[in-house]
Every structure is written in structure tokens, then in C-alpha cells.
Design an enzyme around this catalytic site. Sequence first.
Site, short mmCIF file in Angstrom:
data_model
loop_
_atom_site.label_atom_id
_atom_site.label_comp_id
_atom_site.label_asym_id
_atom_site.label_seq_id
_atom_site.Cartn_x
_atom_site.Cartn_y
_atom_site.Cartn_z
N GLY A 244 12.99 -5.01 -53.73
CA GLY A 244 12.52 -4.09 -52.86
C GLY A 244 10.92 -4.45 -52.56
O GLY A 244 10.46 -3.73 -51.86
N GLY A 283 13.54 -10.13 -54.16
CA GLY A 283 14.17 -11.02 -53.07
C GLY A 283 12.78 -11.52 -52.34
O GLY A 283 12.00 -12.54 -52.67
N ARG A 284 12.32 -10.58 -51.44
CA ARG A 284 11.22 -11.18 -50.68
C ARG A 284 9.80 -11.23 -51.48
O ARG A 284 9.18 -12.29 -51.13
CB ARG A 284 10.87 -9.71 -49.68
CG ARG A 284 9.71 -10.03 -48.90
CD ARG A 284 9.37 -8.42 -48.11
NE ARG A 284 10.35 -7.50 -47.64
CZ ARG A 284 10.98 -7.62 -46.46
NH1 ARG A 284 10.30 -8.55 -45.48
NH2 ARG A 284 12.03 -6.94 -46.43
N ARG A 323 12.68 -11.40 -37.66
CA ARG A 323 12.11 -9.98 -38.21
C ARG A 323 11.47 -9.22 -37.08
O ARG A 323 11.31 -8.10 -36.85
CB ARG A 323 11.11 -10.25 -39.41
CG ARG A 323 12.02 -10.99 -40.31
CD ARG A 323 11.14 -11.01 -41.84
NE ARG A 323 10.89 -9.72 -42.23
CZ ARG A 323 9.65 -8.98 -41.97
NH1 ARG A 323 8.82 -9.92 -41.71
NH2 ARG A 323 9.34 -8.00 -42.54
N CYS A 353 16.17 -16.33 -23.84
CA CYS A 353 16.56 -15.47 -22.44
C CYS A 353 16.57 -13.92 -23.10
O CYS A 353 17.75 -13.36 -22.78
CB CYS A 353 17.57 -15.77 -21.58
SG CYS A 353 17.36 -17.49 -21.11
N TYR A 381 13.77 -13.87 -45.52
CA TYR A 381 14.35 -13.18 -44.32
C TYR A 381 14.03 -14.00 -42.96
O TYR A 381 13.85 -13.36 -42.07
CB TYR A 381 14.09 -11.82 -44.35
CG TYR A 381 14.64 -11.11 -45.39
CD1 TYR A 381 15.97 -11.19 -45.94
CD2 TYR A 381 13.80 -10.46 -46.37
CE1 TYR A 381 16.48 -10.64 -47.19
CE2 TYR A 381 14.08 -9.90 -47.48
CZ TYR A 381 15.61 -9.81 -47.92
OH TYR A 381 15.82 -9.25 -49.17
C1 LIG Z 1 18.27 -6.98 -50.37
C2 LIG Z 1 18.62 -6.63 -51.78
C3 LIG Z 1 17.74 -6.77 -52.69
C4 LIG Z 1 16.27 -7.67 -52.71
O1 LIG Z 1 15.33 -6.87 -51.69
P1 LIG Z 1 14.06 -7.16 -51.42
O2 LIG Z 1 13.26 -6.38 -50.56
O3 LIG Z 1 13.98 -8.79 -50.66
O4 LIG Z 1 13.31 -7.52 -52.91
C5 LIG Z 1 18.01 -6.49 -54.01
N1 LIG Z 1 19.22 -5.89 -54.22
C6 LIG Z 1 20.07 -5.72 -53.42
C7 LIG Z 1 21.44 -5.10 -53.74
C8 LIG Z 1 19.86 -6.03 -52.13
O5 LIG Z 1 20.56 -5.95 -51.04
#
Ligand SMILES: *Cc1c(COP(=O)(O)O)cnc(C)c1O
Length: 428
Positions: A244, A283-284, A323, A353, A381
Site C-alpha cells: 500500500g 505492489g505500486r 486510473r 466513446c 495498475y
Molecule cells: C493490492 C494489494 C497489495 C498491494 O497494494 P499496493 O498499493 O500496490 O502496494 C497488497 N496486498 C493485497 C492483499 C492487495 O490486495
Amino acid sequence: MTLPGAPHLARSGVELRLDGHPLAALAREHGTPLYVYSRAAMQESAAAYHRALQGRPHLVCYAMKANSSLAVLQTFVEAGCGFDIVSGGELERALAAGAAPDRIVFSGVGKTAAEMAQALRTGVRCFNVESRAELERLSQVAQGVGIRACISLRVNPDVDAGTHPYISTGLKGNKFGVAHGDAVAVYRRAAELPMIDVAGIDCHIGSQITQIAPYLDALDRVLDLVEAVEAAGIPLHHLDLGGGLGITYTDETPPRPDEMVTAMLGRIDARGHGHREILLEPGRSMVGNAGVLLTEVLYLKPGEGAGSKNFCIVDAAMNDLVRPAMYQAWMGIEPCVQRSEVPVTWDVVGPICESGDWLGRERPLAVHAGDVLAVLSAGAYSMAMAGNYNSRPRGAEVLIDGRDVHVIRERESVRSLFANERLLPRKA
Ligand SMILES: *Cc1c(COP(=O)(O)O)cnc(C)c1O
């Protein structure tokens, strides 16, 4: 001159370059829309997490939904990462990229019985169980296939991550996780089930979090639970603290991964939990600022009269990058070759469209038709959420690795879009 949050992206003279490669030339060679990534940027973000966790047992599980292209996953396998997956499809992808099953954790509120069986047979390390009902289902599936399931409960700490409602996941009103007040009872139930092994605890409170405070609040709530669960006689081995962490799209100033991790480890140690293995699911922050999306300007459509807008129509659209349409997200847009003219304010929109099909609104840009624009911070994303609305094939992806540029995904063909469709039988 580097751009905010993206140290691998720099303008030298008029040319915008990623790791020294001029982006306009890549667009000419590979066509647009084109996603371009820096492998070095991905390796550095993985290293930053590893560095902060050095000296203690840990696993950085890249949350692959952010960008699940095989060569990206392969990069993280080589960087010593595990994976956080949310579907059987992601499991297959991770394995195809060379991931070790015992470095994979399986998250998500809606795992099917088939996905559970697939993951058990593969030998994933842990299921992050999100509800009592899922726990019962997993127990049945584990008995059916005769393989024990390691679990952690994803608990919902009920803290506000201070982010967009669609990407906030740790509040009472969200669908994610087991409510804090129910967690001990669900752990007790897990401990009774014959084919379930309790391994740890998990929490993930949202995405694009730009402050440390929500992490520490959630961590305190999680550690309270750890103490309560262990007091009930159920030992917990690992703490999975989710992902996150935000990135800089414009003027956000999120903590660096090492700052965030160090703050959390300080709290963990202070509360006497320093011996536990730490899992993270970023992730991000692993890929977001490692990539850009290149798009060519098709037409300029200046507004006529007061109050009307100027539209810059480009060949990338909401199907390539959703996004902005989905979260009203602001993403930087830069010309790949800077012009010396006075900028004009444009809404940068795609050909789809839908009025929601925009990439950026009211952007000062000096552009002509045929110019290539780079949408910044498009490593996360972006391609992973791309679709085929309006029968638009998805773009190609290239990965820069030092001096080399590798095509890691060919541009999709239109034929492939309807290859699985069938016409009705012809009337005789
Ligand atoms: C999407 C997600 C993440 C990663 O979130 P980021 O904001 O991209 O770091 C981690 N754990 C779970 C369970 C997720 O669904």
C-alpha cells in the site's frame, strides 16, 4: 533534470529519456501505445525493501496485480522476492515466471474451491484467509485433496489509510478481512480444524498511502491481536504487514520504503515482537515509477468560444490506462521531445466513446499532432488493468535493461480479440 519520484526518468536537452534511452525513438521503433519500463528502477525498489529488513527473517512478496507481465515477475524472482497473488491465474503466471511456490502467499476475498485446490497442490506458502466462511471452505478443500493448508487471517484493523475510498481496504465498511473483534474466535476455530495450520497474521489497509501514521495505527491493532491470540494458546509465527505504500504522481511525498519499514520495525521491536518473521506485500511502490506509457497525439481540437475546452486527442485511452477514469487519478504527462513554444491548456483524451475517457485534464502542453507524450508513473495498475473496450488491442511493453531494450509483450492482434468467439450456425 530528473522528474519527481522517478529518478530513472530524465530530460536531457529536449529529449525525455528512461535510463538514457530517448522515449520518442522507442515510440517510433515499437509503435504506440507503448509501455516502457526500467528494470533497474524495479531492482532498486526491491533492494530498498530488502535493505530495510536486513538481518531479520523476512519475505518481500511483490503484489503482482500491480504489474503481472512475466518479465517483470522474473525481475522480482531474481531480486529475491516472493509474490502476493489474488487468483489462480496469478499463481500460474508467477510459476511461469520462475517463482518458488513456497514464496507465494494467496490473498483475496473470493478464492474459489478450485483455486484453493490448485494452490494446495502447488504448495503455496500461506493462504491469507479473509472470512470465517472461507476458512471452512479451505478446511474442506484441504481434506479433499489431502494436503494441509497454512493460513494467516487477514484482519481488518478498522483504521483510515487516508486514501481514495476505492483503494482503502482497512475500514469496517470494506469487504476485506476478518473484523478485529471476531479475529480471536476465528483463530480458535482455525486451530480446531484438522487440516489447517495457523502460521501468522496479515493486514493490508489500502493503497497509495502517503503517511506512516496509518501503518503504525494498524500495526498496533495487529500486535494487540497477536497478543490476544497467543494468550488463547495459538502461536503465530509471521507478521504480514501488507503493502500500500504510495508513490509520487505529482506532489505527494510518501515515506521511502526503508523509512516506512524502519518505523514499523521500531514499533514491532518496542513491543517485544522482534523475533517474528516479517512479510510485506508491496505492489505500486515496486513498479509505479519504473514505467511510462507512450502515446501519440492524433488530433488537436481547440475549443471555440468562451468556456469551451481544448482537446488533445491521443492514441491511448481508458482501456490502456484506466486510473484517471476510475479513480480520477492525476498522472503526469510530458512531451517526449520538448517544444520551445508557449504551452496551451489541453484536456488529454483518448479515442473511446465515453466522456470518462481522459488521461489528464487542463494540462499546459506545447504539442502538435504526431508528437509523442509520456504518461508518467504508469508502471503500476496500468497494463495490468488494460482491457479491450472498443475492440482495441492492448499495447506492447518494452523493458529497458541497461543498454538493452527487450520487447516483453508483443502488441496484441485484433484477430486474437475475437479468436474465442463463434458465429451462429448459418441458416440452410
Ligand atoms: C493490492 C494489494 C497489495 C498491494 O497494494 P499496493 O498499493 O500496490 O502496494 C497488497 N496486498 C493485497 C492483499 C492487495 O490486495
